[in-house]
Scaffold this motif. Structure first.
Motif, PDB file in Angstrom:
ATOM      1  N   PRO A 165       0.731  -1.139   0.283  1.00  0.00           N
ATOM      2  CA  PRO A 165      -0.114   0.201   0.165  1.00  0.00           C
ATOM      3  C   PRO A 165       0.742   1.104  -0.230  1.00  0.00           C
ATOM      4  CG  PRO A 165      -0.244  -1.467   1.777  1.00  0.00           C
ATOM      5  CD  PRO A 165       0.486  -2.166   1.404  1.00  0.00           C
ATOM      6  N   GLN A 166       0.287   2.478  -0.676  1.00  0.00           N
ATOM      7  CA  GLN A 166       0.955   3.459  -0.526  1.00  0.00           C
ATOM      8  C   GLN A 166       1.703   4.004   0.705  1.00  0.00           C
ATOM      9  OE1 GLN A 166       1.798   4.705  -3.696  1.00  0.00           O
ATOM     10  NE2 GLN A 166       3.095   6.400  -2.638  1.00  0.00           N
ATOM     11  N   PRO A 167       1.039   4.063   1.975  1.00  0.00           N
ATOM     12  CA  PRO A 167       1.684   4.538   2.930  1.00  0.00           C
ATOM     13  C   PRO A 167       3.007   3.834   3.162  1.00  0.00           C
ATOM     14  CG  PRO A 167      -0.596   4.478   3.503  1.00  0.00           C
ATOM     15  CD  PRO A 167      -0.367   3.884   2.002  1.00  0.00           C
ATOM     16  N   GLN A 168       2.715   2.681   3.019  1.00  0.00           N
ATOM     17  CA  GLN A 168       4.246   1.697   3.446  1.00  0.00           C
ATOM     18  C   GLN A 168       5.151   2.064   2.390  1.00  0.00           C
ATOM     19  OE1 GLN A 168       4.037  -0.266   6.118  1.00  0.00           O
ATOM     20  NE2 GLN A 168       6.175  -0.533   5.761  1.00  0.00           N
ATOM     21  N   ASN A 169       4.763   2.422   1.288  1.00  0.00           N
ATOM     22  CA  ASN A 169       5.941   2.640   0.039  1.00  0.00           C
ATOM     23  C   ASN A 169       6.756   3.928   0.523  1.00  0.00           C
ATOM     24  OD1 ASN A 169       5.514   0.510  -1.682  1.00  0.00           O
ATOM     25  ND2 ASN A 169       3.758   1.838  -2.799  1.00  0.00           N
ATOM     26  N   LYS A 170       6.150   4.681   1.282  1.00  0.00           N
ATOM     27  CA  LYS A 170       6.708   5.819   1.985  1.00  0.00           C
ATOM     28  C   LYS A 170       7.679   5.609   2.641  1.00  0.00           C
ATOM     29  CE  LYS A 170       3.031   9.187   1.070  1.00  0.00           C
ATOM     30  NZ  LYS A 170       2.062  10.166   1.584  1.00  0.00           N
ATOM     31  N   LYS A 171       7.526   4.382   3.676  1.00  0.00           N
ATOM     32  CA  LYS A 171       8.535   4.113   4.530  1.00  0.00           C
ATOM     33  C   LYS A 171       9.632   3.274   3.665  1.00  0.00           C
ATOM     34  CE  LYS A 171       5.645   3.397   8.765  1.00  0.00           C
ATOM     35  NZ  LYS A 171       5.444   2.381  10.011  1.00  0.00           N
ATOM     36  N   LEU A 172       9.397   2.658   2.603  1.00  0.00           N
ATOM     37  CA  LEU A 172      10.500   2.133   1.893  1.00  0.00           C
ATOM     38  C   LEU A 172      11.403   3.173   1.300  1.00  0.00           C
ATOM     39  CD1 LEU A 172       8.730  -0.783   0.012  1.00  0.00           C
ATOM     40  CD2 LEU A 172       9.901  -1.074   2.167  1.00  0.00           C
ATOM     41  N   ASN A 173      10.791   4.216   0.981  1.00  0.00           N
ATOM     42  CA  ASN A 173      11.536   5.375   0.539  1.00  0.00           C
ATOM     43  C   ASN A 173      12.399   5.929   1.808  1.00  0.00           C
ATOM     44  OD1 ASN A 173      10.321   5.437  -1.937  1.00  0.00           O
ATOM     45  ND2 ASN A 173       8.788   6.689  -1.650  1.00  0.00           N
ATOM     46  N   ASP A 174      11.934   5.902   3.078  1.00  0.00           N
ATOM     47  CA  ASP A 174      12.719   6.063   3.951  1.00  0.00           C
ATOM     48  C   ASP A 174      13.958   5.309   4.192  1.00  0.00           C
ATOM     49  OD1 ASP A 174      11.062   8.221   4.480  1.00  0.00           O
ATOM     50  OD2 ASP A 174       9.777   7.405   6.315  1.00  0.00           O
ATOM     51  N   THR A 175      13.777   3.982   4.010  1.00  0.00           N
ATOM     52  CA  THR A 175      14.884   3.151   4.000  1.00  0.00           C
ATOM     53  C   THR A 175      15.966   3.561   2.897  1.00  0.00           C
ATOM     54  OG1 THR A 175      13.137   1.303   4.978  1.00  0.00           O
ATOM     55  CG2 THR A 175      15.262   0.737   3.969  1.00  0.00           C
ATOM     56  N   GLN A 176      15.463   3.565   1.825  1.00  0.00           N
ATOM     57  CA  GLN A 176      16.266   3.878   0.730  1.00  0.00           C
ATOM     58  C   GLN A 176      16.941   5.163   1.163  1.00  0.00           C
ATOM     59  OE1 GLN A 176      16.795   1.787  -1.636  1.00  0.00           O
ATOM     60  NE2 GLN A 176      15.275   2.050  -3.269  1.00  0.00           N
ATOM     61  N   LEU A 177      16.515   6.040   1.598  1.00  0.00           N
ATOM     62  CA  LEU A 177      17.136   7.149   2.069  1.00  0.00           C
ATOM     63  C   LEU A 177      18.142   7.032   3.235  1.00  0.00           C
ATOM     64  CD1 LEU A 177      17.527  10.285   1.983  1.00  0.00           C
ATOM     65  CD2 LEU A 177      15.559  10.630   3.538  1.00  0.00           C
ATOM     66  N   ALA A 178      17.730   6.104   4.111  1.00  0.00           N
ATOM     67  CA  ALA A 178      18.866   5.692   5.263  1.00  0.00           C
ATOM     68  C   ALA A 178      20.121   5.186   4.644  1.00  0.00           C
ATOM     69  CB  ALA A 178      18.301   4.720   5.921  1.00  0.00           C
ATOM     70  N   TRP A 179      19.859   4.282   3.686  1.00  0.00           N
ATOM     71  CA  TRP A 179      20.984   3.709   2.533  1.00  0.00           C
ATOM     72  C   TRP A 179      21.778   4.677   2.054  1.00  0.00           C
ATOM     73  CZ3 TRP A 179      20.944   2.982  -2.741  1.00  0.00           C
ATOM     74  CH2 TRP A 179      22.034   2.094  -3.329  1.00  0.00           C
ATOM     75  N   MET A 180      20.999   5.865   1.438  1.00  0.00           N
ATOM     76  CA  MET A 180      22.068   6.896   0.773  1.00  0.00           C
ATOM     77  C   MET A 180      22.715   7.439   1.779  1.00  0.00           C
ATOM     78  SD  MET A 180      21.409   6.340  -2.304  1.00  0.00           S
ATOM     79  CE  MET A 180      22.129   8.080  -2.843  1.00  0.00           C
ATOM     80  N   GLN A 181      22.253   7.793   2.927  1.00  0.00           N
ATOM     81  CA  GLN A 181      22.965   8.687   4.001  1.00  0.00           C
ATOM     82  C   GLN A 181      24.120   7.743   4.276  1.00  0.00           C
ATOM     83  OE1 GLN A 181      19.843   9.035   6.788  1.00  0.00           O
ATOM     84  NE2 GLN A 181      19.262  11.247   6.018  1.00  0.00           N
ATOM     85  N   LEU A 182      24.229   6.524   4.420  1.00  0.00           N
ATOM     86  CA  LEU A 182      25.165   5.597   5.039  1.00  0.00           C
ATOM     87  C   LEU A 182      26.269   5.995   3.973  1.00  0.00           C
ATOM     88  CD1 LEU A 182      23.566   2.291   6.315  1.00  0.00           C
ATOM     89  CD2 LEU A 182      24.697   4.106   7.548  1.00  0.00           C
ATOM     90  N   ILE A 183      26.093   6.012   2.791  1.00  0.00           N
ATOM     91  CA  ILE A 183      26.938   5.853   1.517  1.00  0.00           C
ATOM     92  C   ILE A 183      27.476   7.504   1.589  1.00  0.00           C
ATOM     93  CG2 ILE A 183      26.938   6.305  -1.019  1.00  0.00           C
ATOM     94  CD1 ILE A 183      24.975   4.133  -1.209  1.00  0.00           C
ATOM     95  N   SER A 184      26.848   8.477   1.852  1.00  0.00           N
ATOM     96  CA  SER A 184      27.292   9.786   1.938  1.00  0.00           C
ATOM     97  C   SER A 184      28.334   9.977   3.092  1.00  0.00           C
ATOM     98  CB  SER A 184      26.222  10.796   2.088  1.00  0.00           C
ATOM     99  OG  SER A 184      25.553  10.802   3.188  1.00  0.00           O
ATOM    100  N   LEU A 185      28.291   9.335   3.831  1.00  0.00           N
ATOM    101  CA  LEU A 185      29.112   9.342   5.242  1.00  0.00           C
ATOM    102  C   LEU A 185      30.528   9.157   4.626  1.00  0.00           C
ATOM    103  CD1 LEU A 185      26.896   7.646   8.092  1.00  0.00           C
ATOM    104  CD2 LEU A 185      27.570  10.394   7.754  1.00  0.00           C
ATOM    105  N   GLN A 186      30.790   8.225   3.641  1.00  0.00           N
ATOM    106  CA  GLN A 186      31.783   8.006   3.198  1.00  0.00           C
ATOM    107  C   GLN A 186      32.471   8.677   1.922  1.00  0.00           C
ATOM    108  OE1 GLN A 186      33.480   5.480   4.637  1.00  0.00           O
ATOM    109  NE2 GLN A 186      31.786   4.997   5.738  1.00  0.00           N
ATOM    110  N   ALA A 187      31.765   9.857   1.707  1.00  0.00           N
ATOM    111  CA  ALA A 187      32.134  10.885   0.800  1.00  0.00           C
ATOM    112  C   ALA A 187      33.585  11.322   0.783  1.00  0.00           C
ATOM    113  CB  ALA A 187      31.185  12.158   0.737  1.00  0.00           C
ATOM    114  N   HIS A 188      34.129  11.751   1.939  1.00  0.00           N
ATOM    115  CA  HIS A 188      35.410  11.919   1.946  1.00  0.00           C
ATOM    116  C   HIS A 188      36.424  10.989   1.761  1.00  0.00           C
ATOM    117  CE1 HIS A 188      39.398  13.271   4.323  1.00  0.00           C
ATOM    118  NE2 HIS A 188      39.060  14.311   3.593  1.00  0.00           N
TER     119      HIS A 188
END
Length: 333
Positions: free
Chosen positions: A91-114
């Motif tokens: 359902p659509q509300p749960q898809n928004k939570k999945l987007n949050d999971t994707q965002l959490a993954w991207m944030q972990l990647i960005s921590l390694q930028a330097h």
């Protein structure tokens, strides 16, 4: 009732799916509780409706409050796996939570930028030095080259590659690397070991071929991590030690920044099972049958019969060009 072996397989897959992204995941006991609740409704199609999720959340509320948060996270872990790995519709509300999971993954990647920037610049210098001086091969250098030039895979895949001298295949005139899908399933030992092909650069191909000739001892994931830590702590990198997921996030940051991959494609490149899966190659008996026929007639008889001394029919456009010239002359007159 779902069997214990099936529960083990599913929970292992859910945990492994999160580990490959470096994301946190709840333990098997809490995942098992969620899977049992999901299994109470027979799903003939790969989809879950709002009502089903509401029923599960209501069941969680009946449990002592200390476990409710953990079970809700386990529910999110399970739904993420069903959506991303099994193609279920949510359902659509749960898809928004999945987007949050994707965002959490991207944030972990960005921590390694330097560190990713230093790693990439160091690799360019290291690669040039290797081509000029040809030092002794180091597993750390090979792992860096593969992670930057082939794909930002988890170190467990590169450890497997370094243990298989048959990992390189020429497929449709392209150097490819056969990467077997890894799974922690234990009950279904008859399941075919599918694989994905990754394009292999000439440089990394040469590295692997030279490495396979050294006949080193078997490489483990932990051993690969230790050698990578040791190699990248020295010149020209001077990087601190990292965990398995941190190294993968570091390489993913390189692909995200230097190669400008969108996040969805980066997710595909990082996980072999998200590609078209190939079945293991044919048996040796079939190959032998093919080899036995190599001297058979290999042309099409109708095509071969056209090579004759028949008189040429001429160029079909010649009459048209003559007609145009004659028309121009008639106009001038």
């Amino acid at each position: 009732m779902i069997g214990n072996s099936q529960l083990d397989d599913i929970t292992n897959d859910i945990i492994d799916a999160h580990e490959q992204l470096g994301l946190p995941c709840e333990d098997k006991a809490h995942l098992t509780h969620i899977i049992t609740l999901l299994h109470e409704d027979q799903h003939s199609h790969r989809q879950i409706c709002d009502e089903e999720i509401r029923v599960i959340k209501n069941a969680i509320k009946t449990i002592p409050s200390g476990k409710q948060r953990v079970l809700l996270r386990a529910l999110d872990n399970t739904l993420f796996y069903l959506h991303q790995y099994c193609g279920w519709q949510l359902p659509q509300p749960q898809n928004k939570k999945l987007n949050d999971t994707q965002l959490a993954w991207m944030q972990l990647i960005s921590l390694q930028a330097h560190d990713a920037s230093r790693l990439y610049e160091g690799y360019l210098k290291d690669r040039l030095d290797f081509l000029n001086h040809r030092p002794v091969l180091h597993i750390g250098f090979i792992t860096v080259a593969l992670s930057i030039e082939v794909a930002p895979l988890p170190l467990a895949y590169w450890a497997d590659i370094l243990n298989r001298a048959d990992a390189i295949e020429l497929y449709e005139q392209q150097l490819t690397l056969v990467v077997y899908h890894q799974s922690k399933r234990t009950s279904n030992t008859q399941q075919p070991n599918y694989f994905t092909r990754y394009a292999l650069t000439p440089f990394t191909c040469r590295l692997l071929l030279d490495y396979f000739e050294t006949k080193e001892q078997k490489v483990t994931t932990k051993g690969s991590q230790q050698r990578l830590n040791a190699y990248l702590s020295a010149a020209p990198y001077y990087l601190e030690n990292k965990t398995l997921s941190q190294w993968q996030h570091c390489f993913q940051q390189i692909w995200l920044n230097e190669y400008e991959l969108p996040s969805v494609l980066l997710l595909d490149m990082s996980q072999p099972h998200r590609h078209v899966a190939f079945h293991p190659s044919p048996s040796q008996a079939q190959r032998g049958h093919t080899i036995s026929n190599i001297y058979d007639q290999d042309w099409h008889q109708p095509d071969y019969s056209t090579f004759s001394s028949n008189k040429s029919q001429g160029w079909p456009h010649r009459d048209l060009l003559k007609a145009i010239k004659n028309r121009k002359r008639a106009i001038k007159q």
